[in-house]
Design a protein around this motif. Structure first.
Motif, PDB file in Angstrom:
ATOM      1  N   GLU A 221      -2.719 -28.832   7.136  1.00 43.94           N
ATOM      2  CA  GLU A 221      -2.350 -29.935   6.254  1.00 43.94           C
ATOM      3  C   GLU A 221      -1.888 -31.101   7.126  1.00 43.94           C
ATOM      4  O   GLU A 221      -0.981 -30.952   7.940  1.00 43.94           O
ATOM      5  N   ARG A 222      -2.512 -32.261   6.977  1.00 47.69           N
ATOM      6  CA  ARG A 222      -2.173 -33.421   7.800  1.00 47.69           C
ATOM      7  C   ARG A 222      -1.444 -34.472   6.969  1.00 47.69           C
ATOM      8  O   ARG A 222      -1.739 -34.684   5.791  1.00 47.69           O
ATOM      9  N   LEU A 223      -0.493 -35.118   7.624  1.00 46.71           N
ATOM     10  CA  LEU A 223       0.417 -36.051   6.963  1.00 46.71           C
ATOM     11  C   LEU A 223       0.389 -37.408   7.663  1.00 46.71           C
ATOM     12  O   LEU A 223       0.428 -37.488   8.897  1.00 46.71           O
ATOM     13  N   ILE A 224       0.324 -38.468   6.870  1.00 47.13           N
ATOM     14  CA  ILE A 224       0.590 -39.820   7.348  1.00 47.13           C
ATOM     15  C   ILE A 224       1.713 -40.372   6.483  1.00 47.13           C
ATOM     16  O   ILE A 224       1.591 -40.427   5.254  1.00 47.13           O
ATOM     17  N   ALA A 225       2.828 -40.743   7.123  1.00 44.92           N
ATOM     18  CA  ALA A 225       3.966 -41.330   6.408  1.00 44.92           C
ATOM     19  C   ALA A 225       4.157 -42.766   6.900  1.00 44.92           C
ATOM     20  O   ALA A 225       4.170 -43.015   8.111  1.00 44.92           O
ATOM     21  N   ARG A 226       4.312 -43.677   5.957  1.00 39.98           N
ATOM     22  CA  ARG A 226       4.497 -45.093   6.302  1.00 39.98           C
ATOM     23  C   ARG A 226       5.883 -45.529   5.815  1.00 39.98           C
ATOM     24  O   ARG A 226       6.160 -45.513   4.608  1.00 39.98           O
ATOM     25  N   PHE A 227       6.720 -45.919   6.772  1.00 38.90           N
ATOM     26  CA  PHE A 227       8.102 -46.292   6.479  1.00 38.90           C
ATOM     27  C   PHE A 227       8.220 -47.819   6.482  1.00 38.90           C
ATOM     28  O   PHE A 227       7.792 -48.481   7.425  1.00 38.90           O
ATOM     29  N   LEU A 228       8.819 -48.352   5.422  1.00 36.78           N
ATOM     30  CA  LEU A 228       8.997 -49.797   5.291  1.00 36.78           C
ATOM     31  C   LEU A 228      10.481 -50.114   5.158  1.00 36.78           C
ATOM     32  O   LEU A 228      11.119 -49.802   4.148  1.00 36.78           O
ATOM     33  N   GLY A 229      11.028 -50.691   6.213  1.00 42.14           N
ATOM     34  CA  GLY A 229      12.438 -51.080   6.215  1.00 42.14           C
ATOM     35  C   GLY A 229      12.601 -52.583   6.210  1.00 42.14           C
ATOM     36  O   GLY A 229      11.886 -53.291   5.481  1.00 42.14           O
ATOM     37  N   ARG A 230      13.503 -53.108   7.052  1.00 42.30           N
ATOM     38  CA  ARG A 230      13.731 -54.555   7.103  1.00 42.30           C
ATOM     39  C   ARG A 230      13.918 -54.969   8.563  1.00 42.30           C
ATOM     40  O   ARG A 230      14.689 -54.358   9.307  1.00 42.30           O
ATOM     41  N   ALA A 231      13.173 -55.986   8.966  1.00 42.19           N
ATOM     42  CA  ALA A 231      13.314 -56.495  10.329  1.00 42.19           C
ATOM     43  C   ALA A 231      14.619 -57.278  10.451  1.00 42.19           C
ATOM     44  O   ALA A 231      14.951 -58.092   9.579  1.00 42.19           O
ATOM     45  N   ASP A 232      15.354 -57.006  11.520  1.00 42.50           N
ATOM     46  CA  ASP A 232      16.610 -57.701  11.797  1.00 42.50           C
ATOM     47  C   ASP A 232      16.762 -57.870  13.301  1.00 42.50           C
ATOM     48  O   ASP A 232      16.097 -57.175  14.086  1.00 42.50           O
ATOM     49  N   HIS A 233      17.641 -58.773  13.681  1.00 39.73           N
ATOM     50  CA  HIS A 233      17.949 -58.927  15.101  1.00 39.73           C
ATOM     51  C   HIS A 233      18.744 -57.705  15.566  1.00 39.73           C
ATOM     52  O   HIS A 233      19.778 -57.368  14.980  1.00 39.73           O
ATOM     53  N   ALA A 234      18.266 -57.082  16.631  1.00 36.27           N
ATOM     54  CA  ALA A 234      18.885 -55.840  17.088  1.00 36.27           C
ATOM     55  C   ALA A 234      20.259 -56.048  17.701  1.00 36.27           C
ATOM     56  O   ALA A 234      21.027 -55.094  17.831  1.00 36.27           O
ATOM     57  N   GLN A 291       2.346 -39.680  12.113  1.00 37.42           N
ATOM     58  CA  GLN A 291       1.283 -38.718  11.842  1.00 37.42           C
ATOM     59  C   GLN A 291       1.745 -37.328  12.271  1.00 37.42           C
ATOM     60  O   GLN A 291       2.237 -37.162  13.394  1.00 37.42           O
ATOM     61  N   SER A 292       1.586 -36.355  11.395  1.00 38.32           N
ATOM     62  CA  SER A 292       2.003 -34.982  11.682  1.00 38.32           C
ATOM     63  C   SER A 292       1.029 -34.008  11.035  1.00 38.32           C
ATOM     64  O   SER A 292       0.155 -34.407  10.244  1.00 38.32           O
ATOM     65  N   GLU A 293       1.215 -32.740  11.360  1.00 34.81           N
ATOM     66  CA  GLU A 293       0.417 -31.709  10.714  1.00 34.81           C
ATOM     67  C   GLU A 293       1.206 -30.415  10.607  1.00 34.81           C
ATOM     68  O   GLU A 293       2.118 -30.153  11.401  1.00 34.81           O
ATOM     69  N   LEU A 294       0.840 -29.605   9.631  1.00 33.44           N
ATOM     70  CA  LEU A 294       1.355 -28.253   9.444  1.00 33.44           C
ATOM     71  C   LEU A 294       0.184 -27.290   9.546  1.00 33.44           C
ATOM     72  O   LEU A 294      -0.913 -27.571   9.046  1.00 33.44           O
ATOM     73  N   ARG A 295       0.434 -26.135  10.186  1.00 34.87           N
ATOM     74  CA  ARG A 295      -0.615 -25.112  10.289  1.00 34.87           C
ATOM     75  C   ARG A 295      -0.033 -23.738  10.003  1.00 34.87           C
ATOM     76  O   ARG A 295       1.085 -23.435  10.405  1.00 34.87           O
ATOM     77  N   SER A 296      -0.815 -22.902   9.339  1.00 39.86           N
ATOM     78  CA  SER A 296      -0.425 -21.515   9.117  1.00 39.86           C
ATOM     79  C   SER A 296      -1.604 -20.734   8.565  1.00 39.86           C
ATOM     80  O   SER A 296      -2.511 -21.310   7.950  1.00 39.86           O
ATOM     81  N   ILE A 297      -1.580 -19.425   8.791  1.00 35.81           N
ATOM     82  CA  ILE A 297      -2.555 -18.557   8.124  1.00 35.81           C
ATOM     83  C   ILE A 297      -1.992 -18.027   6.814  1.00 35.81           C
ATOM     84  O   ILE A 297      -2.657 -17.285   6.100  1.00 35.81           O
ATOM     85  N   ALA A 305       5.656 -25.503   2.379  1.00 37.34           N
ATOM     86  CA  ALA A 305       6.163 -26.349   3.463  1.00 37.34           C
ATOM     87  C   ALA A 305       5.760 -27.796   3.248  1.00 37.34           C
ATOM     88  O   ALA A 305       6.545 -28.716   3.529  1.00 37.34           O
ATOM     89  N   ARG A 306       4.580 -28.005   2.762  1.00 36.37           N
ATOM     90  CA  ARG A 306       4.133 -29.379   2.468  1.00 36.37           C
ATOM     91  C   ARG A 306       5.065 -30.047   1.461  1.00 36.37           C
ATOM     92  O   ARG A 306       5.467 -31.201   1.635  1.00 36.37           O
ATOM     93  N   ARG A 307       5.426 -29.304   0.416  1.00 34.31           N
ATOM     94  CA  ARG A 307       6.334 -29.869  -0.589  1.00 34.31           C
ATOM     95  C   ARG A 307       7.715 -30.136  -0.004  1.00 34.31           C
ATOM     96  O   ARG A 307       8.304 -31.205  -0.214  1.00 34.31           O
ATOM     97  N   ASP A 331      -7.137 -30.631   5.996  1.00 33.67           N
ATOM     98  CA  ASP A 331      -8.242 -30.569   6.950  1.00 33.67           C
ATOM     99  C   ASP A 331      -9.090 -29.340   6.665  1.00 33.67           C
ATOM    100  O   ASP A 331     -10.317 -29.405   6.642  1.00 33.67           O
ATOM    101  N   ASN A 332      -8.445 -28.198   6.473  1.00 34.63           N
ATOM    102  CA  ASN A 332      -9.141 -27.016   5.961  1.00 34.63           C
ATOM    103  C   ASN A 332      -8.123 -26.025   5.411  1.00 34.63           C
ATOM    104  O   ASN A 332      -6.967 -25.997   5.839  1.00 34.63           O
TER     105      ASN A 332
END
Length: 420
Positions: A221-234, A291-297, A305-307, A331-332
């Protein structure tokens, strides 16, 4: 079974020479033995593989998906072919054995059959599948996937890092995208499939065993997570008043790692990429992609685990004041190998006096897709050097490869009389 004892043994010197010759085809600008699909060194190497098949007495052709096929005709009394093979492409910085042993070993097995005067009832088809390793378009097992299932149009429209769609890249290799939307291989083409492969892990070497009979191939199982925060002066934004997308992504990385560590039997979780859209050192990260993935038989663990990972990513992002989108793709699914193929292989090994063990595969293989066409199984041989794989340090002894070829050839002979 007695007949398998009379098969000619695999020739170590010949196998070693083939391995050395194929290892010459690499991208010199990249580390290790890099030979990626859709690149010139791979094209050159496959011409060499086709010539090797021909010199081994096989009838060579190329299907619409770019798979190279070497046919050893049977007696013709039964439909469908026994199929064996793997792939010869590599990851960036890869080694000399992953997949390659399965192709060169299959060619050697065909030689052994001919040198023994054994003619199968079924045709034997040796295959070098096109592009098994994950490509720049986000999926792997191109050739076997196309053969068994077809390549969806949505995949063909995917673009690489240079914004070039896959269908344009394929045209350079003489693959017509219009010919691969449906399965390239006609139903009934395959009677059974057996893939020889290095283990890509340490178990067989640690157990001092020469052969593993694969019981199941991992689901991914492959994962793409997109995080949207706020740009600020560090330098000026207080730590308590930030919406830091990188912190949320870091929490996600740890959640994914914990999930893999908590797997009860066979489960792993890996983050492969964290990318900041604005990597300036003085700006709080506002857009981060992970980007991440989980694998198991274990399919039930994999789905649970995905949930759980999704829930933990969302919870951590909310605590950071960050929005997140989580997209999963399968993926499979988990693929158990065929019990008849397993039992046939085990019986052959017992008859030859070769020690073995049942073993799951944590990597995916072309056998996953061949299993949709016919009974499929796999034979593992040891990965030495601590089980390292996808690395220039990958190593399998020549004697281990030869033992695997002997097991493969005898299994093919036994299956020829087992499958209808």
């Amino acid at each position: 079974m007695n007949r398998s004892r009379n098969l000619a043994a695999a020739q170590i010197d010949r196998l070693t020479a083939d391995l050395h010759a194929l290892a010459e085809f690499v991208d010199a600008s990249m580390p290790g033995w890099t030979r990626r699909a859709l690149a010139e060194p791979y094209r050159e190497s496959r011409s060499w593989v086709a010539a090797l098949m021909k010199s081994a007495g096989l009838e060579v052709s190329r299907d619409k998906a770019g798979n190279i096929l070497g046919r050893l005709p049977g007696q013709g009394s039964r439909p469908g072919a026994l199929v064996t093979g793997s792939h010869t492409d590599s990851v960036v910085g890869g080694g000399r054995f992953d997949g390659i042993c399965g192709v060169l070993g299959a060619i050697e097995a065909a030689r052994c059959l001919q040198e023994s005067g054994v003619q199968l009832v079924h045709d034997l088809l040796v295959v070098d599948f096109f592009g098994e390793e994950t490509n720049d378009f986000g999926f792997g097992c191109f050739g076997s996937r196309a053969a068994a299932e077809g390549i969806p149009e949505s995949f063909l429209d995917r673009r690489d890092q240079d914004d070039v769609p896959l269908h344009e890249r394929l045209a350079v290799d003489g693959i017509d995208p219009g010919e691969i939307g449906t399965p390239v291989w006609v139903p009934g083409t395959v009677k059974a499939f057996v893939e020889l492969h290095v283990e890509q892990g340490p178990t067989l070497a640690e157990q001092n065993l020469p052969i593993g009979v694969v019981t199941a191939i991992t689901g991914i199982e492959r994962l793409i997570a997109r995080f949207l925060g706020r740009a600020d002066h560090a330098g000026t934004r207080a730590m308590t008043d930030r919406r830091d997308a990188m912190v949320a992504a870091a929490q996600a990385v740890l959640a994914i790692q914990r999930t893999g560590c908590e797997a009860p039997v066979h489960g792993v979780a890996t983050t492969t990429k964290v990318e900041n859209a604005n990597p300036s050192p003085n700006v709080v990260a506002s857009r981060v992609t992970l980007q991440s993935e989980l694998r198991s038989i274990d399919a039930s663990w994999l789905h649970g685990a995905r949930r759980r990972v999704s829930e933990q990513i969302l919870e951590a992002a909310q605590a950071c004041g960050v929005d997140v989108e989580v997209d999963w793709s399968t993926d499979n699914e988990v693929v158990p190998t065929d019990l008849v193929v397993q039992d046939t292989t085990a019986g052959v090994l017992d008859g030859l006096g070769i020690p073995w063990m049942p073993i799951p595969s944590g990597a995916t293989h072309d056998a996953v897709h061949m299993a949709t066409l016919a009974p499929a199984g796999m034979i593992f041989i040891p990965s030495r050097n601590g089980g390292i794989s996808h690395s220039p340090d990958e190593w399998t002894d020549a004697q281990d490869i030869a033992t695997g070829v002997d097991a493969l050839a005898a299994t093919l002979v036994a299956l020829d009389r087992t499958v209808a």
